[in-house]
Design an enzyme around this catalytic site. Sequence first.
Site, PDB file in Angstrom:
ATOM      1  N   ASP A  96       0.889  -1.034   0.147  1.00 20.88           N
ATOM      2  CA  ASP A  96      -0.064  -0.027   0.241  1.00 20.88           C
ATOM      3  C   ASP A  96       0.777   1.117   0.143  1.00 20.88           C
ATOM      4  O   ASP A  96       1.873   1.381   0.773  1.00 20.88           O
ATOM      5  CB  ASP A  96      -0.822   0.123   1.221  1.00 20.88           C
ATOM      6  CG  ASP A  96      -2.229   0.821   0.793  1.00 20.88           C
ATOM      7  OD1 ASP A  96      -2.727   0.396  -0.154  1.00 20.88           O
ATOM      8  OD2 ASP A  96      -2.607   1.758   1.576  1.00 20.88           O
ATOM      9  N   ASP A 145       4.658   9.604 -10.688  1.00 16.06           N
ATOM     10  CA  ASP A 145       5.924   9.723 -11.163  1.00 16.06           C
ATOM     11  C   ASP A 145       6.401  10.945 -12.049  1.00 16.06           C
ATOM     12  O   ASP A 145       7.355  11.582 -11.692  1.00 16.06           O
ATOM     13  CB  ASP A 145       6.605   8.512 -11.910  1.00 16.06           C
ATOM     14  CG  ASP A 145       6.564   7.572 -10.896  1.00 16.06           C
ATOM     15  OD1 ASP A 145       6.798   7.384  -9.711  1.00 16.06           O
ATOM     16  OD2 ASP A 145       6.918   6.075 -11.548  1.00 16.06           O
ATOM     17  N   LYS A 198      15.113   4.681 -10.637  1.00 11.03           N
ATOM     18  CA  LYS A 198      14.064   4.658 -10.009  1.00 11.03           C
ATOM     19  C   LYS A 198      14.089   3.590  -8.722  1.00 11.03           C
ATOM     20  O   LYS A 198      13.823   3.989  -7.412  1.00 11.03           O
ATOM     21  CB  LYS A 198      12.506   4.542 -10.698  1.00 11.03           C
ATOM     22  CG  LYS A 198      11.441   4.755  -9.552  1.00 11.03           C
ATOM     23  CD  LYS A 198      10.207   4.574  -9.967  1.00 11.03           C
ATOM     24  CE  LYS A 198       9.110   4.738  -8.965  1.00 11.03           C
ATOM     25  NZ  LYS A 198       7.874   4.500  -9.430  1.00 11.03           N
TER      26      LYS A 198
HETATM   27  P1  ITT Z   1      -3.637  -2.389  -5.308  1.00  5.72           P
HETATM   28  O1  ITT Z   1      -4.482  -1.780  -4.085  1.00  5.72           O
HETATM   29  O2  ITT Z   1      -4.269  -3.218  -6.200  1.00  5.72           O
HETATM   30  O3  ITT Z   1      -2.160  -2.823  -4.851  1.00  5.72           O
HETATM   31  P2  ITT Z   1      -3.838   0.678  -6.056  1.00  5.72           P
HETATM   32  O4  ITT Z   1      -3.230   1.195  -7.236  1.00  5.72           O
HETATM   33  O5  ITT Z   1      -5.149   0.947  -5.769  1.00  5.72           O
HETATM   34  O6  ITT Z   1      -3.448  -1.103  -6.303  1.00  5.72           O
HETATM   35  P3  ITT Z   1      -2.739   1.874  -3.564  1.00  5.72           P
HETATM   36  O7  ITT Z   1      -4.185   1.797  -3.059  1.00  5.72           O
HETATM   37  O8  ITT Z   1      -1.521   1.502  -2.748  1.00  5.72           O
HETATM   38  O9  ITT Z   1      -2.681   0.726  -4.773  1.00  5.72           O
HETATM   39  O10 ITT Z   1      -2.575   3.290  -4.263  1.00  5.72           O
HETATM   40  C1  ITT Z   1      -1.284   3.594  -4.615  1.00  5.72           C
HETATM   41  C2  ITT Z   1      -1.163   4.838  -5.588  1.00  5.72           C
HETATM   42  O11 ITT Z   1      -0.233   5.780  -5.130  1.00  5.72           O
HETATM   43  C3  ITT Z   1      -1.065   4.533  -6.943  1.00  5.72           C
HETATM   44  O12 ITT Z   1      -2.352   4.082  -7.743  1.00  5.72           O
HETATM   45  C4  ITT Z   1      -0.160   5.597  -7.602  1.00  5.72           C
HETATM   46  O13 ITT Z   1      -1.247   6.590  -7.624  1.00  5.72           O
HETATM   47  C5  ITT Z   1       0.546   6.229  -6.351  1.00  5.72           C
HETATM   48  N1  ITT Z   1       1.843   5.460  -6.331  1.00  5.72           N
HETATM   49  C6  ITT Z   1       2.282   4.564  -5.296  1.00  5.72           C
HETATM   50  N2  ITT Z   1       3.545   3.980  -5.546  1.00  5.72           N
HETATM   51  C7  ITT Z   1       3.870   5.005  -6.716  1.00  5.72           C
HETATM   52  C8  ITT Z   1       4.999   5.208  -7.279  1.00  5.72           C
HETATM   53  O14 ITT Z   1       6.115   4.543  -7.155  1.00  5.72           O
HETATM   54  N3  ITT Z   1       5.138   6.047  -8.347  1.00  5.72           N
HETATM   55  C9  ITT Z   1       3.909   6.669  -8.623  1.00  5.72           C
HETATM   56  N4  ITT Z   1       2.899   7.038  -7.899  1.00  5.72           N
HETATM   57  C10 ITT Z   1       2.764   5.840  -7.246  1.00  5.72           C
END
Ligand code: ITT
Length: 200
Positions: free
Chosen positions: A69, A155, A175
């Site tokens: 998450d 990003d 990255k």
């Molecule tokens: P899952 O719950 O199925 O894993 P999700 O996309 O809903 O997928 P999250 O609730 O953890 O996952 O939301 C993470 C969001 O944060 C993701 O959709 C991106 O918008 C942002 N994010 C996370 N890591 C990132 C990264 O390395 N680079 C850019 N944005 C990122």
Amino acid sequence: MELVVATRNKDKLREIKELLKGLSVKVFSLESFKGVPEVIEDGKTLENNAIKKAVQVSKFLKKFVISDDSGLEVEYLNGDPGVYSARFSGKGATYKSNNEKLLRLLEGTALSKRKACFRCAIAVADKGRVIGIAEGRCCGKIGFESKGDNGFGYDPVFIPDGFKKTFAQMNAFQKNKISHRSIALKKAKNIILNYLLLYR
Ligand code: ITT
């Protein structure tokens, strides 16, 4: 040894697979299984949501599972979007609409006030039991416009400290050397290795 990554986000999965190289596990995602119930991400923290995802999925599949998450915390916005990063711009949010909303909210704000940190919480669970949790953080600034086509999510607007380019202007190798996810996964790898040595 099989490991399921409890995510439906293909971009995260790609990064996690790359970062787990070297660990002798066969990696699967939720795509490989039918009928895994949707996990409601209503936790107040990334850690809570990560644990909830890992526990529910590993209980259902009776397998060894990790979940991720993650989110972006912007100082000027008192830590938002944080746990709401994926759905920042509302129902049907896309990476583009989220970035547009973020840039709009920071319009007219000087670079010194655009501090932000990506955070990632990785939970490890086996058959419904939490084995451990790992956290990673990568701080920097929000740029004035979207730049670059690599990576995903925020990003294109995130410039890590010590660099002049956004995560989206870096290649995956660059990255992955400094990202919140790589820091969390390094710790998670140790949790996994210890568990395998001691209990399996
Ligand atoms: P899952 O719950 O199925 O894993 P999700 O996309 O809903 O997928 P999250 O609730 O953890 O996952 O939301 C993470 C969001 O944060 C993701 O959709 C991106 O918008 C942002 N994010 C996370 N890591 C990132 C990264 O390395 N680079 C850019 N944005 C990122």
